[in-house]
Design an enzyme around this catalytic site. Structure first.
Site, mmCIF file in Angstrom:
data_model
loop_
_atom_site.group_PDB
_atom_site.id
_atom_site.type_symbol
_atom_site.label_atom_id
_atom_site.label_comp_id
_atom_site.label_asym_id
_atom_site.label_seq_id
_atom_site.Cartn_x
_atom_site.Cartn_y
_atom_site.Cartn_z
ATOM 1 N N HIS A 29 0.834 -1.190 0.000
ATOM 2 C CA HIS A 29 0.000 0.000 0.000
ATOM 3 C C HIS A 29 0.871 1.241 0.000
ATOM 4 O O HIS A 29 1.564 1.501 0.983
ATOM 5 C CB HIS A 29 -0.851 -0.030 1.283
ATOM 6 C CG HIS A 29 -2.117 0.722 1.192
ATOM 7 N ND1 HIS A 29 -2.188 2.043 0.841
ATOM 8 C CD2 HIS A 29 -3.385 0.331 1.408
ATOM 9 C CE1 HIS A 29 -3.449 2.421 0.860
ATOM 10 N NE2 HIS A 29 -4.197 1.406 1.194
ATOM 11 N N HIS A 76 -2.775 4.737 11.293
ATOM 12 C CA HIS A 76 -1.582 5.585 11.341
ATOM 13 C C HIS A 76 -1.758 6.798 12.237
ATOM 14 O O HIS A 76 -2.871 7.162 12.613
ATOM 15 C CB HIS A 76 -1.156 6.035 9.940
ATOM 16 C CG HIS A 76 -2.196 6.847 9.205
ATOM 17 N ND1 HIS A 76 -3.362 6.335 8.742
ATOM 18 C CD2 HIS A 76 -2.207 8.150 8.839
ATOM 19 C CE1 HIS A 76 -4.061 7.265 8.126
ATOM 20 N NE2 HIS A 76 -3.395 8.371 8.170
ATOM 21 N N GLU A 81 -4.999 16.212 8.723
ATOM 22 C CA GLU A 81 -5.781 15.749 7.577
ATOM 23 C C GLU A 81 -7.250 16.160 7.722
ATOM 24 O O GLU A 81 -7.937 15.685 8.613
ATOM 25 C CB GLU A 81 -5.721 14.230 7.479
ATOM 26 C CG GLU A 81 -4.324 13.656 7.474
ATOM 27 C CD GLU A 81 -4.329 12.134 7.505
ATOM 28 O OE1 GLU A 81 -5.419 11.529 7.401
ATOM 29 O OE2 GLU A 81 -3.255 11.543 7.655
ATOM 30 N N TYR A 85 -16.578 6.024 1.068
ATOM 31 C CA TYR A 85 -15.121 5.973 1.237
ATOM 32 C C TYR A 85 -14.735 4.619 1.820
ATOM 33 O O TYR A 85 -15.370 4.134 2.756
ATOM 34 C CB TYR A 85 -14.704 7.120 2.159
ATOM 35 C CG TYR A 85 -13.236 7.188 2.443
ATOM 36 C CD1 TYR A 85 -12.325 7.424 1.422
ATOM 37 C CD2 TYR A 85 -12.754 7.019 3.740
ATOM 38 C CE1 TYR A 85 -10.964 7.489 1.686
ATOM 39 C CE2 TYR A 85 -11.401 7.087 4.015
ATOM 40 C CZ TYR A 85 -10.510 7.316 2.987
ATOM 41 O OH TYR A 85 -9.168 7.386 3.249
ATOM 42 N N HIS A 87 -8.613 14.654 11.200
ATOM 43 C CA HIS A 87 -7.664 13.894 11.996
ATOM 44 C C HIS A 87 -6.420 14.752 12.112
ATOM 45 O O HIS A 87 -5.635 14.868 11.178
ATOM 46 C CB HIS A 87 -7.391 12.535 11.350
ATOM 47 C CG HIS A 87 -8.642 11.723 11.184
ATOM 48 N ND1 HIS A 87 -9.215 11.442 9.965
ATOM 49 C CD2 HIS A 87 -9.469 11.187 12.117
ATOM 50 C CE1 HIS A 87 -10.333 10.741 10.151
ATOM 51 N NE2 HIS A 87 -10.508 10.579 11.436
ATOM 52 N N HIS A 137 -5.680 7.267 13.798
ATOM 53 C CA HIS A 137 -6.941 6.992 13.109
ATOM 54 C C HIS A 137 -6.726 5.876 12.096
ATOM 55 O O HIS A 137 -5.603 5.402 11.917
ATOM 56 C CB HIS A 137 -7.508 8.252 12.436
ATOM 57 C CG HIS A 137 -6.568 8.906 11.472
ATOM 58 N ND1 HIS A 137 -5.477 9.643 11.865
ATOM 59 C CD2 HIS A 137 -6.538 8.924 10.120
ATOM 60 C CE1 HIS A 137 -4.836 10.096 10.811
ATOM 61 N NE2 HIS A 137 -5.446 9.658 9.728
HETATM 62 FE FE LIG Z 1 -4.988 9.651 7.660
#
Ligand SMILES: [Fe+2]
Length: 453
Positions: free
Chosen positions: A306, A349, A355, A364, A379, A385
């Site tokens: 990812h 993370h 963000e 989403y 966040h 989160h």
């Molecule tokens: Fe994030």
């Protein structure tokens, strides 16, 4: 052969561009455009007398001495110079439009936050009165940071004009269609498109189809630019040709009008006797531009694992620290998921960047429920989160066939600066009190025995 005759057998293009009527393709180009023939001086910027009795004027978007690859300015040839679109100012209040630094002592910005869409108001609202600040970051007086806003617009501005000396505005519509009548031309905007309105550009906003709602990133710092693609190469992500700048359009209209200016976080207005949208011709590279998000070509994992979400950056506004943006505008759109033996949604993370996300349409992948079109989430710097339990369990147990993420378009305004909530965001906007519960039911799976659980 005469001067303009082509060699035998050579056929000249009759249509030089595939772009929509009224726009010129490119990002950061040196454009030139004239609404009347011969209005644009050729070979020079400041002739002793301009054609049609126009006034020549430069709009500087960077310091005169900025490096040439960053230097932006536009030469305007207009009916009146801009000093005639200005008179004695008085301060006015637009209490819902806040500017950094704005730290409300009664508001807790530390926390994972999510909002339902801010509902349309009963009030008649224009682009100015309908702006609702959600977060601010940095300091407008030192030209660092940003603000995020929701706009709710029902009414067109009439004989009313605006510019922000503080900021460049990145507008992300979610409902309704707007028209931006600017000094440099007319831009129509609908959901799945964005527009960038440069600092200092005068405009009026009209409603084509309302009510309108959307998101705004107000950039106090260095202008948005295209990110470097590095090893990706010369293509994909946002391509320069898909950006559209309007051709010149002007008004020659004598009518009592009002000019509003945002300057150092304060609003000022003055009366003028005519339309300031009087630029008959212009050339330069400091100009408004729109972009169709559907032309964004995402690049991602094609075997396993990812990449960071920066792979989806559409635009980046530098901060002066290399690789560390004042703002990144990041797009999560339809795409194929094909990675093998991989947890495909965004991982858990904590991030030194802050963000703020918004949903334009659809669902989403990290949050199947609760993050709805028109909604937002925040966040903040170094707050953990990630996927909720439903997303985690679903993605951990899914059969990993190629899967199209369809019907999805969300974005992120990501800044290196912490974002402070406004009182509006904390108390008036529809904050979801139970958002942090979405991680409650994540269970401990570890019991000391090996093997995948
Ligand atoms: Fe994030």
């Amino acid at each position: 052969m005469t001067k303009h005759e082509l060699p035998k057998g050579m056929i000249r293009a009759t249509d030089t561009t595939g772009t929509h009527e009224g726009y010129m393709p490119g990002f950061g180009n040196d454009f030139e455009t004239e609404a009347l023939p011969g209005a644009l001086p050729q070979g020079m910027n400041s002739p002793q007398k301009c054609n049609y009795g126009l006034y020549g004027e430069q709009l500087s978007g960077t310091a005169f001495t900025a490096p040439s690859h960053q230097n932006e300015r536009t030469w305007c040839y207009r009916i009146r110079p801009s000093v005639k679109h200005s008179s004695r100012y008085r301060k006015i209040a637009l209490p819902y439009w806040k500017t950094a630094p704005h730290v409300d002592p009664d508001v807790i910005s530390l926390g994972q936050y999510r909002w339902d869409p801010v509902p349309h108001s009963e009030d008649r609202l224009t682009w100015l009165t309908g702006m609702r600040t959600m977060t601010t970051a940095g300091d407008v007086n030192t030209q660092v940071g940003m603000a995020s806003h929701i706009y709710l617009v029902t009414d067109s501005m009439v004989d009313e004009y605006f510019y922000s000396a503080d900021s460049e505005l990145l507008v992300v519509p979610q409902e309704g269609r707007l028209r931006f009548c600017t000094e440099l031309g007319v831009i129509d905007l609908e959901p799945q498109e964005i527009v960038i309105l440069p600092r200092g550009l005068v405009y009026r906003v009209e409603v084509l189809e309302g009510p309108c709602r959307g998101f705004v990133c107000e950039n106090y710092g260095q202008k948005f630019a295209l990110p470097g693609r590095g090893p990706i190469g010369a293509n994909c992500m946002a391509n320069r040709r898909d950006f559209k700048t309007p051709v010149a359009a002007y008004e020659d209209r004598e009518t009592p009008s009002r000019m509003t200016i945002k300057w150092c976080g304060q609003f000022h207005e003055c009366e003028i006797g005519h339309s300031p949208l009087d630029v008959v011709a212009w050339h330069g590279n400091y100009c408004p531009v729109k972009y169709d998000l559907k032309t964004y070509c995402p690049v991602g994992a094609i075997l396993f694992d990812h990449p960071d979400p920066s792979i989806f950056t559409v635009l980046t506004a530098p901060s002066g620290v290399e690789g560390t943006a004042n703002i990144d505008f990041v797009l999560f759109r339809e795409r194929w998921m094909v990675a093998e033996d991989t947890f495909r949604p965004p991982w858990y993370h904590k991030n030194v960047m802050s963000e703020l996300m918004g949903n334009i349409y659809g669902q989403y992948d990290a949050k199947p429920q609760g993050f709805v079109p028109g909604g937002m989430s925040l966040h903040n710097m170094m707050l953990p989160h990630g996927p909720d339990r439903e997303a985690f369990e679903g993605a951990s147990n899914a059969e990993l066939k190629p899967h199209k993420l369809d019907n999805t378009m969300s974005f992120m305004f990501e800044t290196r600066f912490p974002q402070h909530l406004t009182a509006f965001a904390a108390t008036e906007a529809p904050l979801q009190d139970n958002y942090i519960d979405c991680w409650d039911s994540l269970e401990k799976k570890f019991d000391g025995t090996p093997g995948r659980k």
